[in-house]
Design a protein around this motif. Structure first.
Motif, PDB file in Angstrom:
ATOM      1  N   ALA A  31      56.711  33.201  37.704  1.00 40.20           N
ATOM      2  CA  ALA A  31      56.778  33.870  38.139  1.00 40.20           C
ATOM      3  C   ALA A  31      56.936  32.838  39.441  1.00 40.20           C
ATOM      4  CB  ALA A  31      54.967  33.295  39.116  1.00 40.20           C
ATOM      5  N   ARG A  32      57.732  32.032  39.324  1.00 41.78           N
ATOM      6  CA  ARG A  32      59.077  31.318  39.906  1.00 41.78           C
ATOM      7  C   ARG A  32      59.926  32.379  40.137  1.00 41.78           C
ATOM      8  NH1 ARG A  32      59.388  25.589  39.549  1.00 41.78           N
ATOM      9  NH2 ARG A  32      61.805  25.644  40.317  1.00 41.78           N
ATOM     10  N   ARG A  33      60.591  33.359  39.155  1.00 38.05           N
ATOM     11  CA  ARG A  33      61.749  33.605  39.057  1.00 38.05           C
ATOM     12  C   ARG A  33      60.647  35.361  39.333  1.00 38.05           C
ATOM     13  NH1 ARG A  33      61.283  30.577  34.005  1.00 38.05           N
ATOM     14  NH2 ARG A  33      60.524  32.484  33.050  1.00 38.05           N
ATOM     15  N   GLU A  34      59.444  35.436  39.161  1.00 34.75           N
ATOM     16  CA  GLU A  34      60.058  37.100  39.844  1.00 34.75           C
ATOM     17  C   GLU A  34      58.965  37.418  41.260  1.00 34.75           C
ATOM     18  OE1 GLU A  34      57.007  38.097  35.421  1.00 34.75           O
ATOM     19  OE2 GLU A  34      56.362  37.471  37.682  1.00 34.75           O
ATOM     20  N   LEU A  35      58.745  36.181  41.791  1.00 41.51           N
ATOM     21  CA  LEU A  35      58.529  36.505  43.257  1.00 41.51           C
ATOM     22  C   LEU A  35      59.757  36.656  43.646  1.00 41.51           C
ATOM     23  CD1 LEU A  35      55.392  34.239  42.705  1.00 41.51           C
ATOM     24  CD2 LEU A  35      55.137  36.619  43.086  1.00 41.51           C
ATOM     25  N   ASP A  36      60.241  37.638  44.811  1.00 38.02           N
ATOM     26  CA  ASP A  36      61.026  37.198  46.293  1.00 38.02           C
ATOM     27  C   ASP A  36      60.907  38.050  47.416  1.00 38.02           C
ATOM     28  OD1 ASP A  36      60.840  40.600  45.609  1.00 38.02           O
ATOM     29  OD2 ASP A  36      63.110  40.144  43.807  1.00 38.02           O
ATOM     30  N   GLU A  37      61.665  38.595  48.363  1.00 37.15           N
ATOM     31  CA  GLU A  37      60.920  39.115  49.333  1.00 37.15           C
ATOM     32  C   GLU A  37      61.160  40.260  49.377  1.00 37.15           C
ATOM     33  OE1 GLU A  37      64.402  41.225  48.061  1.00 37.15           O
ATOM     34  OE2 GLU A  37      64.141  39.066  48.163  1.00 37.15           O
ATOM     35  N   ARG A  38      60.244  40.588  47.659  1.00 39.47           N
ATOM     36  CA  ARG A  38      59.833  41.907  47.374  1.00 39.47           C
ATOM     37  C   ARG A  38      58.000  42.580  46.542  1.00 39.47           C
ATOM     38  NH1 ARG A  38      64.408  45.398  44.516  1.00 39.47           N
ATOM     39  NH2 ARG A  38      64.517  43.105  44.015  1.00 39.47           N
ATOM     40  N   THR A  39      58.628  41.292  45.670  1.00 42.02           N
ATOM     41  CA  THR A  39      57.026  41.026  45.743  1.00 42.02           C
ATOM     42  C   THR A  39      55.845  39.759  45.266  1.00 42.02           C
ATOM     43  OG1 THR A  39      58.466  41.259  42.987  1.00 42.02           O
ATOM     44  CG2 THR A  39      56.099  40.052  43.075  1.00 42.02           C
ATOM     45  N   ALA A  40      56.479  38.719  46.848  1.00 36.10           N
ATOM     46  CA  ALA A  40      56.217  38.173  47.223  1.00 36.10           C
ATOM     47  C   ALA A  40      55.027  38.653  47.909  1.00 36.10           C
ATOM     48  CB  ALA A  40      56.794  36.844  47.825  1.00 36.10           C
ATOM     49  N   PRO A  41      55.440  39.078  49.330  1.00 38.07           N
ATOM     50  CA  PRO A  41      53.827  39.960  49.877  1.00 38.07           C
ATOM     51  C   PRO A  41      53.236  40.744  49.113  1.00 38.07           C
ATOM     52  CG  PRO A  41      56.023  40.108  51.025  1.00 38.07           C
ATOM     53  CD  PRO A  41      56.444  39.584  49.425  1.00 38.07           C
ATOM     54  N   LEU A  42      53.500  41.135  48.144  1.00 37.39           N
ATOM     55  CA  LEU A  42      52.758  42.975  46.999  1.00 37.39           C
ATOM     56  C   LEU A  42      52.121  41.553  46.425  1.00 37.39           C
ATOM     57  CD1 LEU A  42      52.477  45.324  46.317  1.00 37.39           C
ATOM     58  CD2 LEU A  42      54.395  45.987  45.345  1.00 37.39           C
ATOM     59  N   ALA A  43      52.193  40.990  45.154  1.00 41.34           N
ATOM     60  CA  ALA A  43      51.114  39.678  44.362  1.00 41.34           C
ATOM     61  C   ALA A  43      50.144  39.994  44.736  1.00 41.34           C
ATOM     62  CB  ALA A  43      52.118  38.799  44.347  1.00 41.34           C
ATOM     63  N   ARG A 336      57.357  31.380  46.342  1.00 45.76           N
ATOM     64  CA  ARG A 336      58.353  31.883  46.272  1.00 45.76           C
ATOM     65  C   ARG A 336      59.428  30.923  46.989  1.00 45.76           C
ATOM     66  NH1 ARG A 336      63.241  34.951  46.558  1.00 45.76           N
ATOM     67  NH2 ARG A 336      63.557  35.720  48.733  1.00 45.76           N
ATOM     68  N   ARG A 337      58.734  30.259  48.227  1.00 39.85           N
ATOM     69  CA  ARG A 337      59.326  29.211  48.724  1.00 39.85           C
ATOM     70  C   ARG A 337      59.994  28.022  48.008  1.00 39.85           C
ATOM     71  NH1 ARG A 337      58.387  28.035  54.085  1.00 39.85           N
ATOM     72  NH2 ARG A 337      58.104  26.140  54.033  1.00 39.85           N
ATOM     73  N   ARG A 338      59.250  27.454  46.898  1.00 43.86           N
ATOM     74  CA  ARG A 338      59.693  26.095  45.963  1.00 43.86           C
ATOM     75  C   ARG A 338      60.847  26.977  44.839  1.00 43.86           C
ATOM     76  NH1 ARG A 338      57.633  22.677  41.981  1.00 43.86           N
ATOM     77  NH2 ARG A 338      58.930  21.624  42.005  1.00 43.86           N
ATOM     78  N   ARG A 339      60.846  28.459  44.689  1.00 45.79           N
ATOM     79  CA  ARG A 339      62.216  29.280  44.278  1.00 45.79           C
ATOM     80  C   ARG A 339      63.370  29.466  45.376  1.00 45.79           C
ATOM     81  NH1 ARG A 339      63.123  35.689  42.672  1.00 45.79           N
ATOM     82  NH2 ARG A 339      65.120  35.515  42.963  1.00 45.79           N
ATOM     83  N   THR A 340      63.151  29.380  46.381  1.00 47.06           N
ATOM     84  CA  THR A 340      64.243  29.837  47.775  1.00 47.06           C
ATOM     85  C   THR A 340      64.890  28.265  47.768  1.00 47.06           C
ATOM     86  OG1 THR A 340      62.658  31.051  48.719  1.00 47.06           O
ATOM     87  CG2 THR A 340      64.824  30.204  50.172  1.00 47.06           C
ATOM     88  N   THR A 341      63.883  27.121  48.384  1.00 48.16           N
ATOM     89  CA  THR A 341      64.215  25.861  47.914  1.00 48.16           C
ATOM     90  C   THR A 341      64.924  25.509  46.545  1.00 48.16           C
ATOM     91  OG1 THR A 341      61.972  25.081  49.133  1.00 48.16           O
ATOM     92  CG2 THR A 341      63.419  23.446  47.879  1.00 48.16           C
ATOM     93  N   ASP A 342      64.778  25.865  45.317  1.00 42.31           N
ATOM     94  CA  ASP A 342      65.442  25.543  44.364  1.00 42.31           C
ATOM     95  C   ASP A 342      66.583  25.954  44.156  1.00 42.31           C
ATOM     96  OD1 ASP A 342      62.784  24.172  44.054  1.00 42.31           O
ATOM     97  OD2 ASP A 342      62.500  25.060  42.534  1.00 42.31           O
ATOM     98  N   THR A 343      66.523  27.007  44.987  1.00 44.47           N
ATOM     99  CA  THR A 343      68.181  28.390  44.221  1.00 44.47           C
ATOM    100  C   THR A 343      68.649  28.115  45.955  1.00 44.47           C
ATOM    101  OG1 THR A 343      67.055  29.884  45.071  1.00 44.47           O
ATOM    102  CG2 THR A 343      66.558  29.292  42.521  1.00 44.47           C
ATOM    103  N   ASP A 344      68.475  27.677  46.950  1.00 39.58           N
ATOM    104  CA  ASP A 344      69.525  28.005  48.058  1.00 39.58           C
ATOM    105  C   ASP A 344      70.728  26.994  47.874  1.00 39.58           C
ATOM    106  OD1 ASP A 344      70.207  28.182  50.809  1.00 39.58           O
ATOM    107  OD2 ASP A 344      68.562  26.801  51.495  1.00 39.58           O
TER     108      ASP A 344
END
Length: 365
Positions: A31-43, A336-344
Motif C-alpha cells: 500500500a505504501r507504493r499505491e498510496l499517493d496524494e490522490r489515493t490516500a484521502p480516498l482510501a 502515505r507519510r512513511r512513503r514520503t519519508t522513505d522517498t524524499d
C-alpha cells in the motif's frame, strides 16, 4: 458473509488468522507504493463507503438477502494492497463494535472477504482491461465482471475452509452447491453496485480510479509530418482545480455514505444473508457461539437504550461510518507519510549529512 464464532474450529481459525496477518503485513508494504496524494484521502472514504453499503441488504431469492462484500470495489478504486486493508478495517470495526462476524473468526472473514475477493477481482479486472479497448466503458464493464466473479469465489473459499474445519457433520457437496448458487445471485448485486460506483467516480475524476491509470491513450505530437508519442514525464503535481475537485469528491462520498448508513439502511431487507440462510438450511450453525461483544452499545447495528428502531439504527450507521473513515484514514495517511519519508531526497540527504557530520566529529575526536 460474516462468519460467526463456532462455525470453524480453533485450528483452522488460527491458521486463517496467520494467513490474514501475513496478507495484511504484505499489504501494508504494498500500500505504501499505491498510496499517493490522490489515493490516500480516498482510501479511508472507500472503507467507510463499504461499511455503509454493507448495511444495505438487498433481496436475492425467497427469504434470502445479500450485501456488498467490497473487495472488488476497493481493489479497483485504490489498488489491491490498499483494498485488502480497506475491507480488513471494515471487518475489524464490524466485529469489535457491532458484533458482526466472530472475533475468533476474524482471520476467516479477512481471508474470505478481504483477501479472496480482492485478489480474484483485481486479477480478473486486469486481465479484462488488457484485452478490451482503453475506454471508460471497458473499465466499468470490467469492474462489473470482476465483482460478479469475486462473490462466488468467496463462497467457494468458505466452503473449502468449512470442509477443513467445520464444526458440524454435513454434506460439503450440498453446502458448496447452496453457497455458490445463492452467491452467484448476490454477485449480480455486488457487480451492479461496483460498476455504478466506479463509473460515477470515473465520470468526475478518472485519475482517482487506480484501475484506470495508464489506460488512456498516449498523447501524440505531429513532428515533421509524422505523429509521435509525447515523452512520459515525472509525476506532475495535482493542479489546484483538480485538488478542489478531489475535495468535492471526498465530501460527496462521505455525505453519501452517511445518508446510506443513517437513513437508507432502515429500508434494507431483513431476510438472512446468503451464508446465514445456507447455515440454517444445512445445519452448519448448530454450534454457533455468542459473540464476545454482544453486549456492545452498538451491537446488531443499533444504539443501546434507544427504543426507536429507525433512530437507533440510523445513529449506529452514522457512528460506524465516522469511526471507519477516521480509523481508515489514520492508517492510510500514516502509510502515505512513511512513503514520503522513505522517498524524499531532502530527507535522505539530511540523514546522510548528519551521518557524515557525526563520522567527522568522531575522527577529529
Amino acid at each position: 458473509m460474516h462468519v460467526p464464532d463456532g462455525f470453524i474450529n480453533a485450528p483452522v481459525s488460527a491458521a486463517t488468522g496467520i494467513i490474514a496477518a501475513g496478507a495484511i503485513a504484505v499489504s501494508l508494504r504494498g500500500a505504501r507504493r499505491e498510496l499517493d496524494e490522490r489515493t490516500a484521502p480516498l482510501a479511508g472514504l472507500v472503507a467507510a463507503f463499504i461499511f455503509a453499503v454493507q448495511m444495505l441488504n438487498f433481496p436475492v431469492a425467497a427469504g434470502t438477502s445479500g450485501h456488498l462484500l467490497g473487495g472488488a470495489l476497493a481493489a479497483i478504486l485504490v489498488g489491491p494492497y490498499t483494498g485488502v486493508l480497506c475491507v480488513s478495517v471494515v471487518l475489524l470495526m464490524q466485529g469489535v463494535l457491532f458484533a458482526d462476524g466472530g472475533l475468533t473468526a476474524l482471520g476467516v472473514n479477512i481471508t474470505d472477504m478481504a483477501i479472496v475477493t480482492t485478489v480474484v477481482a483485481y486479477l480478473t479486472f486486469r486481465g479484462l482491461v488488457k484485452v478490451l479497448p482503453r475506454t471508460r466503458r471497458s473499465i466499468t464493464a470490467s469492474s462489473f465482471v470482476a465483482a460478479l466473479i469475486s462473490v462466488p469465489a468467496a463462497a467457494i473459499a468458505f466452503t473449502f475452509l468449512y470442509a477443513l474445519g467445520g464444526t458440524t457433520d454435513v454434506s460439503i457437496g450440498k453446502v458448496a452447491t447452496a453457497m455458490v448458487g445463492v452467491h452467484v445471485l448476490i454477485g449480480i448485486g455486488e457487480a451492479a453496485i461496483t460498476a455504478l460506483t466506479v463509473g460515477a467516480v470515473i465520470a468526475v475524476r478518472p485519475d482517482l480510479v487506480h484501475g484506470a491509470r495508464g489506460l488512456t491513450q498516449k498523447l501524440k505530437l505531429r513532428v515533421g509530418g509524422e505523429l509521435v508519442d509525447v515523452p512520459e514525464t515525472a509525476e506532475e503535481p495535482v493542479p489546484v482545480a483538480a485538488a478542489r475537485s478531489h475535495r468535492k469528491v471526498w465530501i460527496a462520498g462521505l455525505v453519501t455514505s452517511l445518508v446510506l448508513a443513517g437513513f437508507v439502511s432502515f429500508y434494507a431487507s431483513a431476510n438472512p444473508d446468503g451464508l446465514e440462510k445456507v447455515a440454517a438450511d444445512k445445519g452448519i450453525d448448530k454450534k454457533t457461539e455468542e459473540h464476545a461483544t454482544s453486549d456492545s452499545p452498538l451491537a446488531d447495528y443499533g444504539v443501546k437504550d434507544i427504543t426507536d428502531t429507525r433512530l437507533s439504527g440510523g445513529l449506529a450507521g452514522v457512528i460506524g461510518v465516522g469511526v471507519t473513515v477516521v480509523a481508515g484514514s489514520a492508517v492510510f495517511w500514516a502509510l502515505r507519510r512513511r512513503r514520503t519519508t522513505d522517498t524524499d531526497p531532502a530527507s535522505t540527504a539530511s540523514v546522510t549529512s548528519a551521518s557524515s557530520s557525526s563520522s567527522s566529529a568522531s575522527e577529529n575526536a
